[in-house]
Design a protein around this motif. Structure first.
Motif, PDB file in Angstrom:
ATOM      1  N   ASP A  85       2.670 -17.760   5.206  1.00  0.00           N
ATOM      2  CA  ASP A  85       3.375 -16.496   5.389  1.00  0.00           C
ATOM      3  C   ASP A  85       2.965 -15.466   4.348  1.00  0.00           C
ATOM      4  N   ARG A  86       2.865 -15.887   3.090  1.00  0.00           N
ATOM      5  CA  ARG A  86       2.460 -14.952   2.039  1.00  0.00           C
ATOM      6  C   ARG A  86       0.989 -14.583   2.164  1.00  0.00           C
ATOM      7  N   LEU A  87       0.146 -15.542   2.486  1.00  0.00           N
ATOM      8  CA  LEU A  87      -1.275 -15.242   2.674  1.00  0.00           C
ATOM      9  C   LEU A  87      -1.474 -14.261   3.829  1.00  0.00           C
ATOM     10  N   THR A  88      -0.696 -14.455   4.901  1.00  0.00           N
ATOM     11  CA  THR A  88      -0.790 -13.554   6.051  1.00  0.00           C
ATOM     12  C   THR A  88      -0.308 -12.157   5.674  1.00  0.00           C
ATOM     13  N   SER A  89       0.762 -12.077   4.885  1.00  0.00           N
ATOM     14  CA  SER A  89       1.265 -10.773   4.436  1.00  0.00           C
ATOM     15  C   SER A  89       0.238 -10.073   3.558  1.00  0.00           C
ATOM     16  N   TRP A  90      -0.397 -10.814   2.646  1.00  0.00           N
ATOM     17  CA  TRP A  90      -1.435 -10.213   1.798  1.00  0.00           C
ATOM     18  C   TRP A  90      -2.616  -9.756   2.653  1.00  0.00           C
ATOM     19  N   HIS A  91      -2.954 -10.546   3.662  1.00  0.00           N
ATOM     20  CA  HIS A  91      -4.034 -10.175   4.583  1.00  0.00           C
ATOM     21  C   HIS A  91      -3.714  -8.845   5.266  1.00  0.00           C
ATOM     22  N   ARG A  92      -2.468  -8.691   5.665  1.00  0.00           N
ATOM     23  CA  ARG A  92      -2.061  -7.456   6.346  1.00  0.00           C
ATOM     24  C   ARG A  92      -2.248  -6.241   5.444  1.00  0.00           C
ATOM     25  N   TRP A  93      -1.734  -6.322   4.215  1.00  0.00           N
ATOM     26  CA  TRP A  93      -1.824  -5.163   3.330  1.00  0.00           C
ATOM     27  C   TRP A  93      -3.249  -4.944   2.831  1.00  0.00           C
ATOM     28  N   THR A  94      -4.003  -6.015   2.656  1.00  0.00           N
ATOM     29  CA  THR A  94      -5.421  -5.867   2.322  1.00  0.00           C
ATOM     30  C   THR A  94      -6.158  -5.166   3.453  1.00  0.00           C
ATOM     31  N   GLY A  95      -5.758  -5.471   4.689  1.00  0.00           N
ATOM     32  CA  GLY A  95      -6.375  -4.836   5.850  1.00  0.00           C
ATOM     33  C   GLY A  95      -6.192  -3.333   5.858  1.00  0.00           C
ATOM     34  N   PHE A  96      -4.994  -2.870   5.503  1.00  0.00           N
ATOM     35  CA  PHE A  96      -4.783  -1.424   5.440  1.00  0.00           C
ATOM     36  C   PHE A  96      -5.596  -0.801   4.305  1.00  0.00           C
ATOM     37  N   SER A  97      -5.757  -1.541   3.207  1.00  0.00           N
ATOM     38  CA  SER A  97      -6.609  -1.044   2.117  1.00  0.00           C
ATOM     39  C   SER A  97      -8.052  -0.915   2.580  1.00  0.00           C
ATOM     40  N   VAL A  98      -8.528  -1.908   3.344  1.00  0.00           N
ATOM     41  CA  VAL A  98      -9.879  -1.845   3.903  1.00  0.00           C
ATOM     42  C   VAL A  98     -10.025  -0.617   4.796  1.00  0.00           C
ATOM     43  N   LEU A  99      -9.040  -0.372   5.637  1.00  0.00           N
ATOM     44  CA  LEU A  99      -9.093   0.782   6.543  1.00  0.00           C
ATOM     45  C   LEU A  99      -9.241   2.088   5.760  1.00  0.00           C
ATOM     46  N   TRP A 100      -8.430   2.282   4.727  1.00  0.00           N
ATOM     47  CA  TRP A 100      -8.493   3.539   3.969  1.00  0.00           C
ATOM     48  C   TRP A 100      -9.784   3.643   3.169  1.00  0.00           C
ATOM     49  N   LEU A 101     -10.267   2.541   2.625  1.00  0.00           N
ATOM     50  CA  LEU A 101     -11.529   2.583   1.873  1.00  0.00           C
ATOM     51  C   LEU A 101     -12.706   2.918   2.788  1.00  0.00           C
ATOM     52  N   LEU A 102     -12.724   2.320   3.983  1.00  0.00           N
ATOM     53  CA  LEU A 102     -13.835   2.594   4.895  1.00  0.00           C
ATOM     54  C   LEU A 102     -13.769   4.017   5.450  1.00  0.00           C
ATOM     55  N   LEU A 103     -12.550   4.507   5.693  1.00  0.00           N
ATOM     56  CA  LEU A 103     -12.416   5.913   6.105  1.00  0.00           C
ATOM     57  C   LEU A 103     -12.905   6.836   4.996  1.00  0.00           C
ATOM     58  N   ALA A 104     -12.516   6.523   3.751  1.00  0.00           N
ATOM     59  CA  ALA A 104     -12.977   7.339   2.621  1.00  0.00           C
ATOM     60  C   ALA A 104     -14.492   7.265   2.485  1.00  0.00           C
ATOM     61  N   HIS A 105     -15.048   6.068   2.681  1.00  0.00           N
ATOM     62  CA  HIS A 105     -16.503   5.897   2.630  1.00  0.00           C
ATOM     63  C   HIS A 105     -17.197   6.809   3.643  1.00  0.00           C
ATOM     64  N   ALA A 106     -16.705   6.796   4.876  1.00  0.00           N
ATOM     65  CA  ALA A 106     -17.326   7.611   5.922  1.00  0.00           C
ATOM     66  C   ALA A 106     -17.220   9.101   5.605  1.00  0.00           C
ATOM     67  N   VAL A 107     -16.036   9.538   5.162  1.00  0.00           N
ATOM     68  CA  VAL A 107     -15.829  10.967   4.876  1.00  0.00           C
ATOM     69  C   VAL A 107     -16.703  11.413   3.700  1.00  0.00           C
ATOM     70  N   PHE A 108     -16.688  10.632   2.621  1.00  0.00           N
ATOM     71  CA  PHE A 108     -17.491  11.014   1.443  1.00  0.00           C
ATOM     72  C   PHE A 108     -18.984  11.062   1.766  1.00  0.00           C
ATOM     73  N   ILE A 109     -19.471  10.050   2.499  1.00  0.00           N
ATOM     74  CA  ILE A 109     -20.897  10.009   2.819  1.00  0.00           C
ATOM     75  C   ILE A 109     -21.293  11.194   3.702  1.00  0.00           C
TER      76      ILE A 109
END
Length: 446
Positions: A85-109
């Motif tokens: 349950d905790r690993l899945t919760s961390w996966h969820r919030w890590t996933g949103f971090s990945v989304l924002w980092l990749l969006l930032a990557h695309a915009v900056f590039i």
């Protein structure tokens, strides 16, 4: 009740397993973040600021994406210490971090290259997709990540059937492959450093290998080894049924009281569906037992299973075990059908135990006769607390009345989310140390 008691269990010394597992994950992520930063600096900054930021956010987005795979790989060492349950919760919030980092990557590039070429951002994106190998794959990967992120938002998740959400979520693996091939083709670290290239191949290789082993190889190997079959189906009430399962060499299956499996019963109409059910009896090396309340098609179908039905079980999973004991004595608090792992834990626990079973009516007390007999044999106290959800019958005052020394015991808690939240609030008011409170939200396990 007064019966012979087992000798009190010694307090577990040393660092707690959950701290070890959590610290191990944090240390792994931090060490890799440092390595990424070193390779990033070594590659140089022969670009404008936006492109440099784009490269950095892309690298850390890739690192977190690989870390996400590790979190859901269901590797036994981490699962037993942290819990799915905790690993899945961390996966969820890590996933949103990945989304924002990749969006930032695309915009900056895109804006960084547009600044250098004097093209507008849209035309610059089109130009990159047409002229730079791997960029079109990166755009596709980002689109998939965005879709997965949208359907994983709580408002959308509540409206989707689990099977639909899970099917969409599987496309994340496609995004991972596309993102990695983009990194190989266009990543500065791949073109400027053999050491960095080797590092990233190792990161992605280990992450994907972890998923392959934990989600596919290990379940297949265990099921081929143990050959599980249904041996009995026993109705416990009009709405509750127990299923007994046996197989080969079950004494070598590393299951513990309090854990659960994802059960797949290989009938022609249900083979494709896996349901998380806890063991309702401590594993004895000969038989496994699950007990489930009718709550949907999956649990309703258990009542109609035939003896001899083949079973494919993924697990055991969960950190809701005696591995995390910190005190000689314990309190076990169950609500409704959440009594199933509690009943199994009582069978395994040493030391004095107090069991509090919270139900609406006496008729809702699943496995109560078993629990009463087991408590008598173990020298444990058993309290059946009945009544409607409101008022809260497990408020701080009631808990201290039932268990005056509750702050000096381990507390194991399992039940419906509203009840668990209420009890956790009561325990906070009673200043029970967090290290002594053990619970798992099994609704996340599926």
């Amino acid at each position: 009740m007064t019966t012979l008691q087992e000798p009190p269990a010694a307090t577990r010394a040393g660092v707690r397993p959950r701290v070890v597992g959590r610290t191990g994950l944090y240390a792994l992520l931090l060490a890799n973040a440092v390595v990424v930063a070193v390779f990033f600096v070594q590659a140089g900054f022969a670009s404008n600021t936006l492109i440099v930021l784009g490269r950095l956010t892309g690298l850390y987005g890739s690192l977190l994406m690989a870390f996400q795979l590790l979190l859901v790989a269901r590797l036994p060492w981490f699962d037993r210490r942290i819990g799915m349950d905790r690993l899945t919760s961390w996966h969820r919030w890590t996933g949103f971090s990945v989304l924002w980092l990749l969006l930032a990557h695309a915009v900056f590039i895109v804006f960084g290259y547009a600044q250098s070429s004097s093209l507008d951002p849209v035309n610059q994106l089109v130009d990159l997709a047409e002229t730079v190998e791997g960029v079109l794959r990166a755009i596709t990967a980002l689109a998939i990540v965005i879709v997965v992120g949208v359907v994983s938002a709580r408002s959308a998740r509540r409206r989707l059937a689990y099977e639909t959400w899970h099917f969409i979520h599987l496309y994340t693996y496609v995004a991972v492959v596309l993102a990695f091939t983009h990194q190989v083709a266009a990543g500065t670290t791949f073109t400027s450093s053999t050491a960095a290239k080797t590092y990233w191949y190792a990161v992605w290789g280990l992450a994907l290998a972890s998923v392959f082993v934990g989600r596919l190889v290990l379940p297949l190997w265990r099921n081929l080894r143990h050959q599980l079959r249904v041996t009995a189906v026993v109705p416990e009430s009009d709405h509750v049924v127990s299923v007994y399962i046996t197989g080969r060499d079950l004494d070598r299956l590393p299951a513990r009281a309090g854990q659960f499996f994802l059960w797949r019963f290989l009938t022609k109409d249900r083979w494709w569906q896996a349901n998380p059910f806890s063991l309702s009896a401590a594993p004895d090396g000969r038989t496994l037992r699950l007990t489930a309340k009718r709550a949907g098609d999956g649990s309703e179908a258990l009542r109609h299973l035939k003896v001899g039905t083949r079973v494919f079980a993924e697990g055991p999973y969960g950190a809701f075990t005696t591995l995390h004991r910190t005190r000689p004595d314990a309190v076990l608090i169950a609500g409704g059908v959440g009594v199933t792992p509690i009943r199994a834990l009582l069978e395994e626990l040493r030391g004095h135990a107090v069991v509090i079973y919270r139900v609406a009516t006496d008729q809702d007390a699943v496995l109560y006769d078993e629990l009463r007999d087991l408590a008598h044999a173990k020298g444990a106290e058993l309290h059946l607390v009945t009544g409607p959800p409101v008022p809260d019958l497990l408020a701080p005052g009631e808990l201290t009345r039932l268990v005056p020394d509750i702050a000096g015991r381990d507390i194991y808690l399992c039940g419906p989310p509203p009840m668990m939240n209420a009890v956790l609030g009561s325990l906070r008011e009673l200043d029970v140390p967090k290290a002594q409170i053990h619970f798992e939200r099994f609704s996340l396990a599926g």
